[in-house]
Write a protein that holds these residues in place. Structure first.
Motif, mmCIF file in Angstrom:
data_model
loop_
_atom_site.group_PDB
_atom_site.id
_atom_site.type_symbol
_atom_site.label_atom_id
_atom_site.label_comp_id
_atom_site.label_asym_id
_atom_site.label_seq_id
_atom_site.Cartn_x
_atom_site.Cartn_y
_atom_site.Cartn_z
ATOM 1 N N HIS A 126 11.201 -4.055 0.826
ATOM 2 C CA HIS A 126 9.765 -3.136 1.137
ATOM 3 C C HIS A 126 8.470 -2.831 0.489
ATOM 4 O O HIS A 126 9.187 -2.036 -0.187
ATOM 5 C CB HIS A 126 10.597 -2.058 2.118
ATOM 6 N N HIS A 127 7.249 -3.447 0.583
ATOM 7 C CA HIS A 127 6.558 -3.364 -0.406
ATOM 8 C C HIS A 127 6.483 -2.283 -0.712
ATOM 9 O O HIS A 127 6.116 -1.626 -1.967
ATOM 10 C CB HIS A 127 5.617 -4.203 -0.194
ATOM 11 N N ILE A 128 5.616 -1.567 1.054
ATOM 12 C CA ILE A 128 5.071 0.092 0.277
ATOM 13 C C ILE A 128 6.184 1.016 -0.189
ATOM 14 O O ILE A 128 6.012 1.611 -1.645
ATOM 15 C CB ILE A 128 4.881 0.410 1.892
ATOM 16 N N ALA A 130 8.033 0.131 -2.919
ATOM 17 C CA ALA A 130 8.430 -0.270 -3.507
ATOM 18 C C ALA A 130 7.304 0.335 -5.166
ATOM 19 O O ALA A 130 7.700 1.016 -6.191
ATOM 20 C CB ALA A 130 8.101 -2.062 -4.570
ATOM 21 N N HIS A 131 5.992 0.872 -3.924
ATOM 22 C CA HIS A 131 5.047 0.759 -4.352
ATOM 23 C C HIS A 131 5.129 2.722 -4.352
ATOM 24 O O HIS A 131 4.871 2.929 -6.083
ATOM 25 C CB HIS A 131 4.291 0.913 -3.567
ATOM 26 N N LEU A 132 6.343 2.804 -4.158
ATOM 27 C CA LEU A 132 6.064 4.941 -3.758
ATOM 28 C C LEU A 132 7.316 5.204 -5.335
ATOM 29 O O LEU A 132 7.134 6.635 -5.650
ATOM 30 C CB LEU A 132 6.829 4.984 -2.543
ATOM 31 N N VAL A 151 -2.638 4.214 -2.166
ATOM 32 C CA VAL A 151 -3.856 3.878 -1.208
ATOM 33 C C VAL A 151 -3.892 2.749 -1.945
ATOM 34 O O VAL A 151 -3.948 1.824 -3.608
ATOM 35 C CB VAL A 151 -5.112 4.827 -2.232
ATOM 36 N N SER A 152 -3.878 1.243 -1.090
ATOM 37 C CA SER A 152 -3.885 -0.292 -1.616
ATOM 38 C C SER A 152 -4.700 -0.894 -0.436
ATOM 39 O O SER A 152 -5.321 -0.164 0.545
ATOM 40 C CB SER A 152 -2.732 -0.655 -1.683
ATOM 41 N N GLY A 153 -4.457 -2.223 -0.738
ATOM 42 C CA GLY A 153 -5.927 -3.131 0.145
ATOM 43 C C GLY A 153 -5.320 -3.118 1.613
ATOM 44 O O GLY A 153 -6.214 -2.965 2.509
ATOM 45 N N THR A 316 -1.643 -1.244 -9.042
ATOM 46 C CA THR A 316 -1.556 -2.445 -8.639
ATOM 47 C C THR A 316 -0.422 -3.729 -7.873
ATOM 48 O O THR A 316 0.793 -2.892 -8.873
ATOM 49 C CB THR A 316 -2.756 -3.832 -9.095
ATOM 50 N N ASP A 317 0.085 -4.653 -6.995
ATOM 51 C CA ASP A 317 0.941 -5.561 -6.608
ATOM 52 C C ASP A 317 1.057 -5.617 -8.269
ATOM 53 O O ASP A 317 0.461 -6.498 -9.163
ATOM 54 C CB ASP A 317 0.469 -6.646 -6.166
ATOM 55 N N ASN A 318 2.629 -6.136 -8.220
ATOM 56 C CA ASN A 318 3.564 -6.180 -9.088
ATOM 57 C C ASN A 318 4.905 -6.325 -9.154
ATOM 58 O O ASN A 318 5.324 -5.622 -8.151
ATOM 59 C CB ASN A 318 3.586 -5.160 -10.150
#
Ligand code: KG4
Ligand code: ZN
Length: 353
Positions: A126-128, A130-132, A151-153, A316-318
């Motif tokens: 899950h992308h979010i 992963a961000h967390l 907070v992203s796009g 940012t995305d990575n």
């Protein structure tokens, strides 16, 4: 909806040392290799900004096509930088959603194919999520539990992160995401895509506080956000202003940025008070914004809260965040069901299982 992360049945017989991470959910092709013993070995990224710039936003079809062109050379480059052979890969994690349908499919199909060819387990993550967990890639990492403002796009989330897979969504945007508001406002001010960095840069030239925009939803209880009204307020001002010279555009950019920053900071402060949490993580592309960092820092100090950021390139995305999360979950025994290729364009964080 069919559950996506299947409950793990068996732990891997041996730890999966090297996990390849693949991120293609939007306009960045990003790859990384994570070693469960030594940490991150290498990460590479190709940004499609130039491709989408002329259209003022991401064109999904062009995004998919560009991922296809760049993904294999990037994997090869990442392996070289890590000093590994393809045969060393012990597991593959790819972003399975949320994101653009065609873009996600590029990473998912390649990830699943690689796993099949190498006979190693794969997992769509899950992308979010992963961000967390991206701050865990840094030397100074927060311990659980912590509050996260993502907070992203595509997303604006306040979440309590209690542990791996244990997230409580406290608030989210009811319309535009914070980054989306930056991007749309930038368009109104004739600035290039992505709008966040462009607005931040222009705002530095502002000399007066002659404009004031509303602070959306601050006067209401709760932890949800709404940014579409703010964009409309900018639009109205732009349309009714005769001379939209450089200075006026800079003053509008600054007023807009201040309104977004104040809204994000006050809601985060409210969430900290409500939960009593003493650690705060700021993640996602907008977390790279300096004005937001300064104000969040002040608030955190006043509240006696420790603030953590991933480095800007991991805000940012990575690929690193995907490889890290994949490594954690694959080593706990999670993996894709056989003979399936699945992506989820809309995948709420509270429906991981
Ligand atoms: O996390 P991210 O790379 O991709 C998504 O998952 O959406 O975030 C991209 C968003 C864009 O909307 C971009 O305008 C915004 O993050 N952004 C910024 C800054 N750098 C990127 N917004 C405000 N200030 C910045 N410095
Ligand atoms: Zn993202």
């Amino acid at each position: 909806m069919q559950s996506f992360y299947l409950k793990p049945e068996n732990l891997p017989l041996e730890p999966i040392q090297y996990t390849l991470g693949i991120e293609t959910s939007c306009d960045e092709t990003a790859i990384a290799l994570y070693d469960c013993r030594r940490g991150l070995l290498a990460h590479t990224l190709y940004s499609q900004i130039e491709v989408h710039n002329q259209y003022g936003g991401v064109v999904p079809e062009l995004a998919s096509r560009d991922h296809i062109l760049k993904i294999l050379p990037l994997i090869q480059q990442t392996l070289q930088e890590a000093g590994l052979e393809r045969s060393s890969i012990g597991g593959v994690a790819y972003c399975a959603g949320p994101g653009l349908a065609g873009a996600l499919l590029v990473g998912a199909v390649l990830g699943r194919s690689l796993g099949w060819a190498l006979s190693v387990p794969t997992l769509g993550v899950h992308h979010i999520e992963a961000h967390l967990l991206a701050p865990m890639l840094e030397a100074e990492k927060p311990s659980f539990p912590f509050l996260a403002l993502l907070v992203s796009g595509g997303h604006t989330h306040l979440a309590e992160v209690k542990g791996l897979g244990d997230y409580a969504l406290l608030g989210e945007t009811l319309d535009d995401a914070a980054g989306e508001a930056f991007d749309k406002t930038a368009k109104l001010l004739k600035l290039p895509y992505p709008g966040g960095p462009a607005i931040a840069q222009l705002a530095q030239k502002s000399r007066t506080e002659r404009f004031h925009f509303p602070r959306p939803m601050l006067d209401r209880p709760g932890l949800d956000f709404s940014f579409s009204g703010l964009k409309t307020a900018v639009n109205t001002l732009v349309k009714t202003t005769d001379h939209l010279d450089e200075q006026t555009r800079a003053d509008i950019a600054a007023a807009f940025q201040t309104a977004v920053v104040e809204t994000l900071v006050r809601k985060t402060e409210r969430a900290l008070r409500q939960t009593g949490l003493k650690r705060l993580v700021l993640a996602g592309g907008v977390a790279a914004n300096q004005a937001l960092r300064i104000e969040m820092d002040k608030m955190a100090k006043n509240q006696g809260v420790s603030l953590y950021y991933p480095r800007p390139s991991f805000c940012t995305d990575n690929g690193a965040m995907i490889a890290y999360l994949g490594s954690l979950r694959l080593n706990l025994g999670y993996c894709d069901p056989p003979f399936t290729i699945r992506t989820i364009t809309r995948w709420p964080l509270d429906q991981l299982f």
